[in-house]
Design an enzyme around this catalytic site. Structure first.
Site: not given
Length: 190
Positions: A46-48
């Site tokens: 999951l991206d930042e």
């Protein structure tokens, strides 16, 4: 008893889905949230700027199974504006996004508007308030996971994502996990 360790985590907004980061900028990493077993890895990412359900394991074979196109990943996306039926239909049939410098058409997926905002914990950083215009929520379930795919999909249909939360991986749900909470489990039945 399994020789491997498996974890469910609610990855909070602002954290990277990894345990080490070699660039000079300070980043929040998963290892700050729990004392994980040696060799633990995130299954997918999951991206930042995204949050929600992340599965972690010490079992590389389990990682392959969960990342396969046989396993659905469901996201709730808060988008800018009142999403239209036409935009939902486009999401369902596939949209063209950029991926690694080329155009890519996403696979058909399940998408629908959520009639009421989901009961999710407040995000650590406020999205914005209604003075800046309306927002709506959509559920998008995909079987693929290109880089920032769901964000690119909603943007492609004219409704950029403001908040993105993964709520399900296969048969595993985010449930009542809270941001930063980690639960060790016996295994994954996806």
């Amino acid at each position: 008893m399994s020789l491997h360790h498996h974890y469910l985590i609610y990855k909070p907004w602002g954290y990277l889905s990894q345990f080490t980061y070699n660039l000079k900028r300070n980043k929040k990493l998963l290892g700050e949230l729990h004392d994980f077993a040696e060799g633990t890895m995130a299954i997918g990412r999951l991206d930042e700027d995204s949050e929600g359900l992340l599965l972690l394991t010490t079992d590389g074979m389990m990682s392959e199974v969960v990342r396969s196109k046989k396993v659905e990943k469901e996201y709730y996306a808060q988008v800018d504006g009142h999403i239209t039926a036409a935009a939902i239909a486009q999401l369902q049939t596939g949209v063209e996004i950029g991926f690694k410098g080329t155009k890519y058409t996403t696979l058909p997926c399940t998408a629908f508007k959520l009639e009421t905002p989901p009961a999710l914990p407040e995000r650590s950083r406020k999205i914005r308030d209604e003075r800046h215009g309306p927002t709506s929520w959509v559920s998008i379930t995909v079987t693929e996971g290109k880089f920032r795919q769901v964000r690119k999909m909603t943007s492609a249909v004219g409704f950029p994502t403001l908040r993105l939360v993964r709520v399900r991986v296969g048969n595993i749900y985010l449930g009542d996990l809270q941001p930063g909470e980690v639960r060790e489990v016996d295994g994954f039945d996806v």
